[in-house]
Scaffold this motif. Structure first.
Motif, short mmCIF file in Angstrom:
data_model
loop_
_atom_site.label_atom_id
_atom_site.label_comp_id
_atom_site.label_asym_id
_atom_site.label_seq_id
_atom_site.Cartn_x
_atom_site.Cartn_y
_atom_site.Cartn_z
N CYS A 47 -24.43 14.39 -30.19
CA CYS A 47 -24.94 14.95 -28.94
C CYS A 47 -24.48 14.18 -27.71
CB CYS A 47 -26.47 14.96 -28.97
SG CYS A 47 -27.18 15.72 -30.43
N LYS A 51 -21.43 15.72 -25.29
CA LYS A 51 -21.81 16.30 -24.01
C LYS A 51 -21.17 15.53 -22.85
CE LYS A 51 -23.84 19.01 -26.61
NZ LYS A 51 -23.19 18.56 -27.83
N GLY A 179 -17.32 26.73 -35.95
CA GLY A 179 -18.73 26.62 -35.61
C GLY A 179 -18.91 25.90 -34.29
N PRO A 180 -20.14 25.48 -33.97
CA PRO A 180 -20.40 24.84 -32.68
C PRO A 180 -19.55 23.60 -32.42
CG PRO A 180 -22.46 25.51 -33.69
CD PRO A 180 -21.39 25.74 -34.72
N GLU A 184 -16.99 23.58 -29.31
CA GLU A 184 -17.24 22.65 -28.20
C GLU A 184 -16.09 21.67 -28.02
OE1 GLU A 184 -22.15 22.40 -28.33
OE2 GLU A 184 -20.94 20.63 -28.72
N LEU A 206 -18.57 31.12 -34.58
CA LEU A 206 -20.01 31.05 -34.30
C LEU A 206 -20.78 32.11 -35.08
CD1 LEU A 206 -19.73 30.49 -30.43
CD2 LEU A 206 -20.12 28.75 -32.19
N GLU A 209 -24.59 33.17 -34.51
CA GLU A 209 -25.04 33.66 -33.21
C GLU A 209 -25.03 35.18 -33.14
OE1 GLU A 209 -26.27 31.48 -31.38
OE2 GLU A 209 -25.40 29.68 -32.26
N TRP A 341 -31.62 26.55 -30.05
CA TRP A 341 -30.43 25.70 -30.01
C TRP A 341 -29.43 26.23 -28.99
CZ3 TRP A 341 -31.23 28.33 -34.83
CH2 TRP A 341 -30.30 29.33 -35.13
N THR A 342 -28.54 25.35 -28.60
CA THR A 342 -27.53 25.69 -27.58
C THR A 342 -26.17 25.18 -28.03
OG1 THR A 342 -29.15 25.56 -25.79
CG2 THR A 342 -26.83 25.40 -25.18
N THR A 343 -25.16 26.01 -27.86
CA THR A 343 -23.78 25.58 -28.03
C THR A 343 -23.23 25.34 -26.64
OG1 THR A 343 -23.54 26.88 -30.06
CG2 THR A 343 -21.50 26.19 -28.96
N CYS A 345 -20.50 25.13 -24.99
CA CYS A 345 -19.18 25.54 -24.53
C CYS A 345 -19.36 26.10 -23.11
CB CYS A 345 -18.59 26.59 -25.47
SG CYS A 345 -19.72 27.93 -25.91
N GLU A 348 -22.11 28.58 -21.64
CA GLU A 348 -23.01 28.13 -22.70
C GLU A 348 -23.57 29.31 -23.48
OE1 GLU A 348 -24.74 24.02 -20.68
OE2 GLU A 348 -26.10 25.72 -21.02
#
Length: 476
Positions: A47, A51, A179-180, A184, A206, A209, A341-343, A345, A348
Motif C-alpha cells: 500500500c 501509492k 489484477g489490481p 496499478e 480486473l 470488478e 476496496w479501491t484500485t 489506477c 480510480e
C-alpha cells in the motif's frame, strides 16, 4: 502452573500489529514474533510504496499532458527515476516509526525477532524459546504467487517485493497478471517511461470488478499506450542475449524485465500447524466466524486465512481476534457484509457490495440500477475529469446492495456509501442529504436521486398530475 503470556502473535504485518497493539492496550501481556521487519507487506512492498509511486507517476502524467490546458513547458519533460523512487522510500521511512519495534515495546509488547513453529497444541517455539500463552494468533500474511512457467525462474523476474527497489525504469516491461497490482504498477511505470504490456490469462482485466468499470479502465490504459492482451497462456520464457522472450501460442513478447502479479499465496509453511492441530489448505488456515481455528486456543487473521486480502480487512479482523481471544464472554462474529476496496489506477475504481450480475443472481428482477455519469457532474466538468460513472444497485425498496465508482477520487466518494450500507440506510438517505456544490460528492446525491425518478416515471402519477395541472389551468 500458569502461562507467561496472555497472547502470542505470530507475524508483524497489518493484522498482527493490530492484534498486538489492541491486546496490550487492554492490559494483556503480549509477545509479538516477526522474522523480518515489522510493518509487513503493506508498509514495505504494498500500500505505502505503491501509492507513493502512483502519486509521482500521476504528477509526471499531468506535466506531460499540460498542453491540454494551455500550459506550455520550455522543454520536453524528463523523469528522474532515481528521484521518483526516492520519494517512495521517503514515504516508507516517514510511516515506519508507527510500526517500529520501539513503539510496540513502548506499549508493553515483547517483540521477538526470529522464526519458529508450533511444537504442540499449546507451545510455539522461536529459536530456543518455548512460548506458552492462553491464546495464539497466526497473522503471517501472504507472498506473491509465482506461476509454474518453464524458464521463468531462469530468465529472472520481479514482484511487488522488488519493484520499489529498482534503480532504473525498465525500457520494456511485461506484466503477468491483470489484477489490481498489475494494473496499478503497469500504469505507474508506463507514465514514468516504461513500454508496458499486460498479459492476462482470463478474458478481461480486473475480473472481480463491475464489468463496465473494468472495461473503462482497459480503454483508458490502452489510450495511454499500454498494450493489454487477454486470454493469453504463457507457454515458456527464454532468454536471448539481454532480452527475455515470453512465448505464447500466438505471439512472442520481448522484455527487459518481467513483473509477476498473478495473485498471492498464504505463508503457512514451516509453522508446525499440523502439530498444533490447526486445519489448513493451500489456500490458507481455516477459521470459523469467530476467527478461531480447529484448535480453539489458536486464532488466525489477515491474508493467511485466504480471505479478503486488504490491509483494512486485516486490521478489522485483528480487532475481532483481540475481543475473542482475550474476552471470551464477549465474543463477536466477523461481519463481511460491507467490504470496500479501491484500485488506485487513473481513473480510480472503487466498489462495495454486489455487482449488478451478482445482485441479479441473488434477487432476480427485484433490483434497480441507478447510474450517474461523471460528464453530468459539474465539478468533474470543471476539472476535465468527465470520464467515469457512479453506479448504485438497490432493491426495489431502496436497500443498497452495491456501489461501483470509476472516476476521479472514486475511493473518497465511496466512503459515503460504506457508511450508509453499514448503518442500513436506504438510498433515499443519500438522496435527501444536502451536498455542497460544486463537489464530486454531489454525484452521489444525483445517483441516489435516480431511484425516485425511475419510480415516478414508471408509475401512473405523471399522467394523473398532468391531468390535474391541466384542470387547474382551466380554473385560472
Amino acid at each position: 502452573m500458569g502461562v507467561p503470556f496472555d497472547l502470542v502473535v505470530i507475524g508483524g504485518g497489518s493484522a498482527g500489529l493490530t492484534v498486538a497493539a489492541g491486546a496490550a492496550q487492554l492490559g494483556a501481556k503480549v509477545a509479538l514474533i516477526e522474522k523480518h521487519r515489522l510493518g509487513g507487506d503493506c508498509l514495505w512492498y504494498g500500500c505505502v510504496p505503491s501509492k507513493a509511486l502512483i502519486h509521482v507517476s500521476r504528477m509526471a502524467h499531468q506535466v506531460q499532458t499540460a498542453q491540454r490546458w494551455g500550459i506550455q513547458t520550455d522543454s520536453v519533460p524528463r523523469v528522474d527515476f532515481t528521484q521518483a523512487l526516492a520519494h517512495v522510500q521517503q514515504a516508507i521511512q516517514t510511516i515506519e516509526p508507527n510500526d517500529s519495534p520501539a513503539r510496540f515495546r513502548g506499549l508493553g509488547v515483547e517483540v521477538i525477532q526470529g522464526t519458529g513453529q508450533f511444537i504442540d497444541r499449546k507451545t510455539f517455539q522461536v529459536e530456543d524459546q518455548a512460548l506458552k500463552a492462553r491464546a495464539f494468533c497466526v497473522a503471517t500474511g501472504s507472498r506473491p504467487r509465482i506461476p509454474q512457467i518453464p524458464g521463468l525462474r531462469e530468465a529472472g523476474f520481479i514482484t511487488n517485493e522488488q519493484v520499489f527497489g529498482l534503480t532504473t525504469c525498465p525500457q520494456r516491461l511485461i506484466i503477468l497478471g491483470g489484477g489490481p497490482i498489475g494494473v496499478e504498477l503497469g500504469q505507474a511505470l508506463h507514465r514514468l517511461g516504461a513500454q508496458v504490456t499486460i498479459l492476462q490469462q482470463g478474458p478481461r482485466i480486473l475480473p472481480r470488478e463491475e464489468e463496465a468499470a473494468a472495461r473503462l479502465i482497459h480503454q483508458r490504459l490502452e489510450a495511454e499506450g499500454i498494450v493489454i492482451k487477454t486470454g493469453v497462456v504463457v507457454e515458456k520464457i527464454a532468454t536471448h542475449t539481454d532480452e527475455k522472450v515470453i512465448h505464447t501460442p500466438t505471439d512472442n513478447f520481448m522484455a527487459d524485465e518481467i513483473l509477476v502479479a498473478t495473485g498471492r499465496t498464504p505463508n503457512i509453511e514451516q509453522l508446525g500447524l499440523a502439530q498444533a492441530g490447526v486445519a489448513y489448505t493451500d489456500r490458507g488456515i481455516r477459521v470459523n466466524e469467530y476467527l478461531a481455528t480447529s484448535n480453539g486456543r489458536i486464532f488466525a487473521c489477515g491474508d493467511v486465512t485466504g480471505g479478503y486480502q486488504f490491509t483494512h480487512v486485516a486490521g478489522y479482523e485483528g480487532t475481532v481476534v483481540v475481543r475473542n481471544a482475550l474476552l471470551g464472554l464477549f465474543k463477536g462474529k466477523v461481519d463481511y457484509r460491507v467490504i470496500p476496496w479501491t484500485t488506485f489506477c487513473d481513473p480510480e475504481l472503487a466498489r462495495v457490495g454486489l455487482t449488478e450480475a451478482e445482485a441479479r443472481d441473488k434477487f432476480g428482477g427485484a433490483i434497480m440500477v441507478l447510474e450517474q455519469p461523471y460528464k453530468d457532474i459539474d465539478r468533474a466538468v470543471t476539472e476535465g475529469a468527465e470520464v467515469g460513472f457512479i453506479k448504485v444497485i438497490t432493491q426495489n425498496d431502496g436497500t443498497i446492495l452495491g456501489v461501483h465508482i470509476v472516476g476521479s477520487q472514486a475511493g473518497e466518494l465511496l466512503q459515503e456509501w460504506i457508511l450508509a450500507m453499514k448503518q442500513n440506510l436506504k438510498v433515499g438517505s443519500v438522496a435527501g442529504s444536502m451536498h455542497a456544490y460544486p463537489t464530486l460528492a454531489l454525484g452521489n446525491q444525483q445517483a441516489a436521486g435516480q431511484l425516485t425518478k425511475q419510480k415516478f416515471r414508471s408509475s401512473p402519477l405523471p399522467g394523473v398530475l398532468k391531468g390535474l395541472f391541466k384542470q387547474l389551468r382551466t380554473w385560472g
